[in-house]
Design a protein around this motif. Sequence first.
Motif, short mmCIF file in Angstrom:
data_model
loop_
_atom_site.label_atom_id
_atom_site.label_comp_id
_atom_site.label_asym_id
_atom_site.label_seq_id
_atom_site.Cartn_x
_atom_site.Cartn_y
_atom_site.Cartn_z
N UNK A 240 0.81 -1.22 0.00
CA UNK A 240 0.00 0.00 0.00
C UNK A 240 0.84 1.27 0.00
N UNK A 241 2.15 1.13 -0.12
CA UNK A 241 3.08 2.25 -0.17
C UNK A 241 3.07 3.04 1.16
N UNK A 242 3.26 2.31 2.25
CA UNK A 242 3.37 2.91 3.58
C UNK A 242 4.64 2.39 4.24
N UNK A 243 4.86 2.82 5.49
CA UNK A 243 6.04 2.34 6.21
C UNK A 243 5.99 0.84 6.43
N UNK A 244 4.81 0.22 6.29
CA UNK A 244 4.72 -1.23 6.46
C UNK A 244 5.53 -1.98 5.41
N UNK A 245 5.70 -1.41 4.23
CA UNK A 245 6.50 -2.09 3.21
C UNK A 245 7.92 -2.32 3.69
N UNK A 246 8.51 -1.32 4.31
CA UNK A 246 9.87 -1.48 4.84
C UNK A 246 9.87 -2.33 6.10
N UNK A 247 8.91 -2.12 6.99
CA UNK A 247 8.88 -2.86 8.24
C UNK A 247 8.69 -4.35 8.01
N UNK A 248 7.80 -4.71 7.09
CA UNK A 248 7.57 -6.13 6.83
C UNK A 248 8.79 -6.79 6.20
N UNK A 249 9.48 -6.06 5.34
CA UNK A 249 10.71 -6.62 4.76
C UNK A 249 11.76 -6.83 5.84
N UNK A 250 11.89 -5.87 6.76
CA UNK A 250 12.84 -6.02 7.86
C UNK A 250 12.43 -7.16 8.77
N UNK A 251 11.13 -7.31 9.03
CA UNK A 251 10.66 -8.38 9.90
C UNK A 251 10.97 -9.75 9.32
N UNK A 252 10.80 -9.88 8.00
CA UNK A 252 11.12 -11.15 7.35
C UNK A 252 12.59 -11.52 7.55
N UNK A 253 13.45 -10.50 7.46
CA UNK A 253 14.88 -10.76 7.68
C UNK A 253 15.16 -11.11 9.13
N UNK A 254 14.47 -10.49 10.06
CA UNK A 254 14.70 -10.76 11.48
C UNK A 254 14.26 -12.16 11.88
N UNK A 255 13.44 -12.80 11.06
CA UNK A 255 13.09 -14.19 11.37
C UNK A 255 14.33 -15.07 11.41
N UNK A 256 15.42 -14.59 10.81
CA UNK A 256 16.68 -15.34 10.89
C UNK A 256 17.19 -15.50 12.31
N UNK A 257 16.70 -14.65 13.22
CA UNK A 257 17.11 -14.77 14.63
C UNK A 257 16.60 -16.05 15.26
N UNK A 258 15.60 -16.66 14.62
CA UNK A 258 15.04 -17.90 15.17
C UNK A 258 15.86 -19.12 14.78
N UNK A 259 16.80 -18.96 13.87
CA UNK A 259 17.63 -20.08 13.43
C UNK A 259 18.66 -20.42 14.50
N UNK A 260 18.96 -21.71 14.71
CA UNK A 260 19.97 -22.10 15.70
C UNK A 260 21.32 -21.46 15.38
N UNK A 261 21.96 -20.92 16.38
CA UNK A 261 23.28 -20.33 16.22
C UNK A 261 23.30 -18.96 15.59
#
Length: 534
Positions: A452-473
């Motif tokens: 929708x061309x809001x700050x959510x576009x950037x936040x959701x992309x960042x959140x997807x990358x942060x899911x890497x914190x759930x990986x072991x190690x």
Amino acid sequence: GLVACNAGLRLLQGHRVVLRADLVAIRGRVALLSGGGSGHEPAHAGYIGKGMLTGVVAGAVFTSPAVGSILAAIRAVTQAGAAGTLLIVKNYTGDRLNFGLALERARAEGADVRMVVVGDDSAFAAPKKAGRRGLCGTVLIHKVAGALAEAGASLNEIVKRVSAAAKAMGTLGLSLSPCSVPGSKPTFQLANDEMELGLGIHGEAGVRRMKVSGAPHFLSLLGSPPSSGSHSAPYPAGASVVLVVNNLGGLSCLELGIVAGAAVRSLERRGIRIARALVGSFMTALEMAGVSLTLLLVDEELVGLIDAETTAMAWPNLTMAPATSQRQEVLAPKEGPGTTQREPSTGTGPSAARVQQVLERVCSTLLDMQDELNQLDREAGDGDCGHTHARAARAVSPAWVMTGPVSRQLYGLFLTAAAQPLLNHDDLPTWADAMDAGIEAMQRYGGAAPGDRTMLDSLCAAAQALHGLRSPGATLLPVLATAVESAEAAAEATRTMEAGAGRASYIRATGPWAPPAAALVVMGDVAAHPMYPQ
């Protein structure tokens, strides 16, 4: 337009005259006629009705009405059976001459006509030969005279009572801008940081020019309220007054309210009782961004006339009670039994120093980008995005309080929801959970989604990358770096998007705009109006 939208009004054929539709109701009562140049709306036609004026005569913008039209209005009310006619005229040479000539011709025809000239301007230390100008206080004279006429008072009694009231009244005006007669240039020039004190209602300059200041300073410049009786002595402590805070045309309701509040407090400090307060647009000067203050010294009987019922559309529905800044406040409800009080963080944990560094960097970046953010926001909104974030940066405290409009609510939603997963855990996967929780709250209440061309576009992309914190190690810094890159790429990708939410969704992106056919018809009629010669 006024007559078309008000069933209680009628035009006098062949003249720029508006009369009460129920002229038969004035039989045996005194008729009240007023008027003047146009451009002062809602004055004068807005004050026609039971309990106020019988009719008005309008001239061109800032121009006295034609003698023939004034005489026609007198003849109309005389033939309707009025027990005499009173002309209420503001003290300007053209009005005095034209209304006076019409009065003399009407008397020659046998009509019983009198005239009261109102001069309430308090800007001058002493009256000039021409006398004081008639300003917004004239509206109060309309009301007092109208109440007396409705009660059946004689012409002589009305003249006596309103003449006394006019001498106990004063008005002072202040403006931040000139006005422009349609088709002409501004009537005078003001710098952006200047304001004009003591001006009239026809765009003429005032008696003093000064630097722009707040409402309290403006009120202090008065020294004392507008003068009573002789226009030389202030109202004494203990006096009772009616206050009118009048919008000269271009002031916002917010600014008008600020002036009204300051005026009430100023009068109270002087021991003056405000029996009634009227705040709004009563006698304007086209689009002038200014305000005038009127004070009328009153007793209980005069207040009763101000309170008397009227059907005039521009007269406010007044609360019949004094104005005061000391009204008792409603007590705020106490916190419920389920409210949880959390102790504030002392900021002494192992990550406190890094958190402080991050906050300082964020705040300094926002301050540096203030002008750039404002410019971007002007393209799709109200141009205050930079100011909002700069205020937030300056206001960051140990409680991390932010101020601002929509962005404040969005940040508040995000941080409040994100904090919940972190209350009992502080491991890396929980930070990814916190990001997801914050985004979910923003979507639930804000109504936007990725794309929708809001700050959510950037936040959701960042959140997807942060899911890497759930990986072991997983370690923090590499995942954060990836999240930043993803957010920047997502922000860049919004260049080609069409806004689906927020203010930007209302702004045309590309291509021509076609208004509805009905809008084109109305706009064409307005553009063809003789008031807009260009």
